[in-house]
Design an enzyme around this catalytic site. Structure first.
Site, PDB file in Angstrom:
ATOM      1  N   SER A 169       0.726  -1.178  -0.346  1.00  0.00           N
ATOM      2  CA  SER A 169       0.168  -0.013   0.203  1.00  0.00           C
ATOM      3  C   SER A 169       0.557   1.039   0.007  1.00  0.00           C
ATOM      4  O   SER A 169       2.207   1.229   0.980  1.00  0.00           O
ATOM      5  CB  SER A 169      -0.660   0.110   1.147  1.00  0.00           C
ATOM      6  OG  SER A 169      -2.124   1.459   1.315  1.00  0.00           O
TER       7      SER A 169
ATOM      8  N   TYR B 220      -2.734  -0.315  10.305  1.00  0.00           N
ATOM      9  CA  TYR B 220      -2.494  -0.629   8.823  1.00  0.00           C
ATOM     10  C   TYR B 220      -1.863  -0.798   7.428  1.00  0.00           C
ATOM     11  O   TYR B 220      -1.464  -1.456   7.768  1.00  0.00           O
ATOM     12  CB  TYR B 220      -4.019  -0.483   8.247  1.00  0.00           C
ATOM     13  CG  TYR B 220      -4.163  -1.303   6.172  1.00  0.00           C
ATOM     14  CD1 TYR B 220      -4.473  -1.649   6.859  1.00  0.00           C
ATOM     15  CD2 TYR B 220      -3.512   0.035   5.526  1.00  0.00           C
ATOM     16  CE1 TYR B 220      -4.518  -2.270   4.693  1.00  0.00           C
ATOM     17  CE2 TYR B 220      -3.725  -0.602   4.001  1.00  0.00           C
ATOM     18  CZ  TYR B 220      -4.416  -1.830   3.549  1.00  0.00           C
ATOM     19  OH  TYR B 220      -4.529  -2.433   2.462  1.00  0.00           O
TER      20      TYR B 220
END
Length: 256
Positions: free
Chosen positions: A145, A158
């Site tokens: 990500s 996350y």
């Protein structure tokens, strides 16, 4: 239908929706026999139907990757059975994203996110990579990500798991590359799946302001990159994180 993955087999985790579904469909369109995996049997059946209607080959294997080694080994075993005994390509896509600040994150949420986002792909790779090497080689693609390398005020939990996944990508490339197993990652920017006819701006648009592309991406953009990494065209690519993020982490567009 193309042929860059003709006669290959692939397991794509979390492929009943969004990025995972786009990757599974793209693999099948390039000739791969794909195992679609996820927790929702109904959505899995819909993806399988789309692939088969388009002339591709796919099977659904229901799995809840809770982070336990047993769940990952079980999925690897059942996927191999559905694919005729081998997995040529593994895409570690399944993940969860609970937003929130550090102070608002409880221990149960912390453990769950690490279990799904880090432990599950770790033990699935452990169950798949040695068999790939024994069969002559294979390819593993992890999903990272952009917020693993560009901090934002929320999502620390996350982003830390995706940082771990990108580190594992490099470590696995060193560990399994000499055995013939290529390991790479894709780092998506803000990706949005839009419903047909939907025109309302997405909240994620603001996070892509100041980038070269100037807006959000679609799951197909990630799927195209995954096809390339899984194909023989990327045979010399090892331990790389491919940024497919509209330039979010690499460039800033400044308006004067």
């Amino acid at each position: 239908m193309g042929g860059r993955m003709q006669d290959k087999t692939a397991l794509v985790t979390g492929s009943t929706s969004n990025i995972g579904r786009a990757i599974a469909e793209a693999f099948a369109a390039e000739g791969a026999h794909v195992v679609v995996s996820g927790r929702n049997r109904e959505r899995g059946a819909q993806v399988i139907e789309r692939i088969r209607t388009a002339g591709g080959r796919a099977d659904f294997v229901e799995a809840d990757l809770d982070g336990s080694a047993g769940a990952s080994r079980d999925l690897a075993e059942r996927a191999r059975g559905a694919l005729g005994g081998r997995i040529d390509v593994l895409v570690n896509n399944a993940g969860i994203y609970p937003g929130g600040t550090t102070a608002a994150t409880d221990e149960e949420t912390f453990d769950q996110v690490y279990a799904v986002n880090v432990k599950a792909p770790f033990f699935l790779t452990a169950a798949v990579a040695p068999a790939m090497a024994q069969a002559g080689g294979g390819t593993i693609i992890n999903l990272g990500s952009w917020i693993a390398r560009l901090g934002i005020p929320v999502g620390a939990l996350y982003s830390s798991t995706k940082g771990a996944v990108e580190t594992l990508t490099r470590a696995w490339a060193a560990e399994f590359g000499p055995m013939g197993v290529r390991v790479n990652a894709i780092s998506p920017g803000v990706i949005v799946t839009r419903a047909v006819g939907e025109s309302k701006p997405h909240p994620g648009e603001i996070m892509m302001k100041g980038t070269p592309v100037g807006g959000v991406g679609s799951p197909d953009a990630i799927a195209h990159a995954a096809v390339w990494l899984a194909s023989d065209e990327a045979a010399f690519v090892h331990g790389t994180v491919v940024d497919v993020d509209g330039g979010r982490t690499g460039a800033a567009v400044i308006f004067v």
